[in-house]
Design a protein around this motif. Sequence first.
Motif, PDB file in Angstrom:
ATOM      1  N   PRO A  58       0.975  -1.369  -0.196  1.00  0.00           N
ATOM      2  CA  PRO A  58      -0.096  -0.135  -0.266  1.00  0.00           C
ATOM      3  C   PRO A  58       0.696   1.210   0.342  1.00  0.00           C
ATOM      4  N   ALA A  59       0.421   2.377  -0.767  1.00  0.00           N
ATOM      5  CA  ALA A  59       0.902   4.001  -0.214  1.00  0.00           C
ATOM      6  C   ALA A  59       1.409   3.719   1.725  1.00  0.00           C
ATOM      7  N   VAL A  60       3.147   3.650   1.448  1.00  0.00           N
ATOM      8  CA  VAL A  60       3.310   4.456   2.481  1.00  0.00           C
ATOM      9  C   VAL A  60       3.615   5.251   2.758  1.00  0.00           C
ATOM     10  N   GLN A  61       3.276   5.834   4.716  1.00  0.00           N
ATOM     11  CA  GLN A  61       3.026   7.078   4.844  1.00  0.00           C
ATOM     12  C   GLN A  61       4.700   7.175   4.944  1.00  0.00           C
ATOM     13  N   ALA A  62       4.866   8.654   5.689  1.00  0.00           N
ATOM     14  CA  ALA A  62       6.346   8.781   5.780  1.00  0.00           C
ATOM     15  C   ALA A  62       6.631   9.068   7.454  1.00  0.00           C
ATOM     16  N   VAL A  63       6.297   8.005   8.175  1.00  0.00           N
ATOM     17  CA  VAL A  63       6.912   7.211   9.196  1.00  0.00           C
ATOM     18  C   VAL A  63       8.419   7.319   9.681  1.00  0.00           C
ATOM     19  N   THR A  64       8.580   8.510  10.891  1.00  0.00           N
ATOM     20  CA  THR A  64       9.981   8.636  11.688  1.00  0.00           C
ATOM     21  C   THR A  64       9.715   9.076  12.851  1.00  0.00           C
ATOM     22  N   TYR A  65      10.583   9.308  13.686  1.00  0.00           N
ATOM     23  CA  TYR A  65      10.368   9.000  14.958  1.00  0.00           C
ATOM     24  C   TYR A  65       9.675  10.419  15.577  1.00  0.00           C
ATOM     25  N   ALA A  66       9.680  11.197  15.139  1.00  0.00           N
ATOM     26  CA  ALA A  66       8.560  11.990  15.869  1.00  0.00           C
ATOM     27  C   ALA A  66       7.661  11.669  16.630  1.00  0.00           C
ATOM     28  N   GLY A  67       7.598  12.403  17.882  1.00  0.00           N
ATOM     29  CA  GLY A  67       6.460  12.216  18.397  1.00  0.00           C
ATOM     30  C   GLY A  67       6.639  10.410  19.549  1.00  0.00           C
ATOM     31  N   THR A  68       8.049   9.972  18.932  1.00  0.00           N
ATOM     32  CA  THR A  68       8.832   8.675  19.701  1.00  0.00           C
ATOM     33  C   THR A  68       8.948   9.035  21.061  1.00  0.00           C
ATOM     34  N   VAL A  69       9.370   8.588  21.619  1.00  0.00           N
ATOM     35  CA  VAL A  69       9.945   9.233  23.458  1.00  0.00           C
ATOM     36  C   VAL A  69      10.436   8.108  23.832  1.00  0.00           C
ATOM     37  N   ALA A  70      12.306   8.220  24.467  1.00  0.00           N
ATOM     38  CA  ALA A  70      12.882   7.323  25.501  1.00  0.00           C
ATOM     39  C   ALA A  70      12.594   7.220  26.706  1.00  0.00           C
ATOM     40  N   LEU A  71      11.649   5.990  27.162  1.00  0.00           N
ATOM     41  CA  LEU A  71      11.609   6.290  28.943  1.00  0.00           C
ATOM     42  C   LEU A  71      13.465   5.393  29.117  1.00  0.00           C
ATOM     43  N   SER A  72      13.442   5.352  30.050  1.00  0.00           N
ATOM     44  CA  SER A  72      15.044   5.167  30.668  1.00  0.00           C
ATOM     45  C   SER A  72      15.271   3.920  30.581  1.00  0.00           C
ATOM     46  N   ASN A  73      14.197   2.924  30.611  1.00  0.00           N
ATOM     47  CA  ASN A  73      14.731   1.828  30.164  1.00  0.00           C
ATOM     48  C   ASN A  73      13.137   0.734  28.937  1.00  0.00           C
ATOM     49  N   CYS A  74      12.449   1.441  28.587  1.00  0.00           N
ATOM     50  CA  CYS A  74      11.787   1.084  27.488  1.00  0.00           C
ATOM     51  C   CYS A  74      11.776   2.182  26.369  1.00  0.00           C
ATOM     52  N   SER A  75      10.401   1.878  25.171  1.00  0.00           N
ATOM     53  CA  SER A  75      10.804   2.759  24.664  1.00  0.00           C
ATOM     54  C   SER A  75       8.652   3.142  24.252  1.00  0.00           C
ATOM     55  N   GLY A  76       8.584   4.793  23.797  1.00  0.00           N
ATOM     56  CA  GLY A  76       7.222   5.138  23.855  1.00  0.00           C
ATOM     57  C   GLY A  76       6.525   5.975  22.741  1.00  0.00           C
ATOM     58  N   SER A  77       5.058   6.792  22.756  1.00  0.00           N
ATOM     59  CA  SER A  77       4.369   7.802  21.933  1.00  0.00           C
ATOM     60  C   SER A  77       4.098   7.854  22.526  1.00  0.00           C
ATOM     61  N   VAL A  78       4.226  10.087  22.495  1.00  0.00           N
ATOM     62  CA  VAL A  78       2.647  10.609  22.892  1.00  0.00           C
ATOM     63  C   VAL A  78       1.504  10.694  21.932  1.00  0.00           C
ATOM     64  N   ILE A  79       0.592  10.398  22.867  1.00  0.00           N
ATOM     65  CA  ILE A  79      -0.717   9.611  21.489  1.00  0.00           C
ATOM     66  C   ILE A  79      -1.635  10.744  22.044  1.00  0.00           C
ATOM     67  N   ARG A  80      -2.440  10.314  20.909  1.00  0.00           N
ATOM     68  CA  ARG A  80      -3.682  10.950  20.821  1.00  0.00           C
ATOM     69  C   ARG A  80      -4.900  10.201  20.584  1.00  0.00           C
ATOM     70  N   MET A  81      -6.212  10.962  20.575  1.00  0.00           N
ATOM     71  CA  MET A  81      -6.960   9.960  20.737  1.00  0.00           C
ATOM     72  C   MET A  81      -7.953  11.242  19.378  1.00  0.00           C
ATOM     73  N   PRO A  82      -8.451  10.563  18.442  1.00  0.00           N
ATOM     74  CA  PRO A  82      -9.313  10.636  17.213  1.00  0.00           C
ATOM     75  C   PRO A  82     -10.216  12.128  18.112  1.00  0.00           C
ATOM     76  N   ASN A  83     -10.297  12.132  18.754  1.00  0.00           N
ATOM     77  CA  ASN A  83     -11.230  13.758  19.821  1.00  0.00           C
ATOM     78  C   ASN A  83     -10.363  14.144  20.077  1.00  0.00           C
ATOM     79  N   SER A  84      -9.065  13.857  20.430  1.00  0.00           N
ATOM     80  CA  SER A  84      -8.577  14.094  21.495  1.00  0.00           C
ATOM     81  C   SER A  84      -8.218  16.351  20.957  1.00  0.00           C
ATOM     82  N   ALA A  85      -8.666  17.065  21.854  1.00  0.00           N
ATOM     83  CA  ALA A  85      -8.312  18.792  21.333  1.00  0.00           C
ATOM     84  C   ALA A  85      -7.429  18.533  22.265  1.00  0.00           C
ATOM     85  N   ASP A  86      -6.276  20.274  21.335  1.00  0.00           N
ATOM     86  CA  ASP A  86      -4.755  20.490  21.176  1.00  0.00           C
ATOM     87  C   ASP A  86      -4.661  21.057  22.979  1.00  0.00           C
TER      88      ASP A  86
END
Length: 304
Positions: A58-86
């Motif tokens: 399929p068409a590929v989005q430009a998936v980058t590291y933007a929005g991901t986070v590093a924890l002290s021992n793990c990985s993670g990401s800043v997430i929002r719900m479809p209806n989250s407000a700024d």
Amino acid sequence: MRKPLVAALFALVITGAGVAPAVAAPAHAATPAPASAPAARSSVVRSSAEHASAVRAPAVQAVTYAGTVALSNCSGSVIRMPNSADSDPALVLSNGHCLETGFPEPGEVIVGQTSSRSFTLLNSAGTGVATLRASKVAYSTMTDTDITIYQLTRTYAQIRSSYGISALTLSDTHPTAGTAIKVVSGYWKRTYSCNVDGFVYRLKEGDWTWKDSVRYTSACNTIGGTSGSPVIDNATGKVVAVNNTGNEDGETCTVNNPCEVDASGNVTVHQGINYAEETYQIVPCFGTGNKLDLSATGCVLPKP
């Protein structure tokens, strides 16, 4: 489960904050690593879904590291719900076994626990640009799924205004077999590309059992330290799962060696194959203001 970094170095048994599902532990990385780590798992399965994806990419989005986070021992990401407000307080998603106070016990659900945990926010190139801080653990469990969701002290608008980085959006629909995905690790600054091979009725590891887990095709040979990484649909750019474990040694249903159990109770082991927990079921549980509401219509996350 993937072991968090500290656990990988100091323990190979589950005791408090010991070994964890396919998560955080170290491993040999192609990029500079924060610490020595165990070797990555070998790939042993070539599935029909993997073959199919090569035929119908399929068409590929430009998936980058933007929005991901590093924890002290793990990985993670800043997430929002479809209806989250700024203006809503931002959320960070990782694994339940990455919780700083130790693994939640089977059947345990943690809600509203005070936390000041810090996260390194990455830009598209994988460079740390800011330190974000939690105000609390909004939700954490290793029952049925393996997730921790932190609420941050800053809003989405504040993060974007300061650093030009937007949160990753959770998909509100069940992922599909054959979908091309990327597992993006903020801890290792590594990206794994593969496909959704299928879904596991029950994935059992040690004392924990997870429902309807995602099985990757073999190309996603994730390692310790990748626990909590967002699993991103290439076509939509949305998060469809959170990386959490893999069978390292071919053992059956032991820590770091999850087994698949079907609806009839039959057990299957795939050494070298890795897994994630779906995230679409998180969406109905967060309402206006990103407030957790486990009694909301459609919310099926385990309750305390």
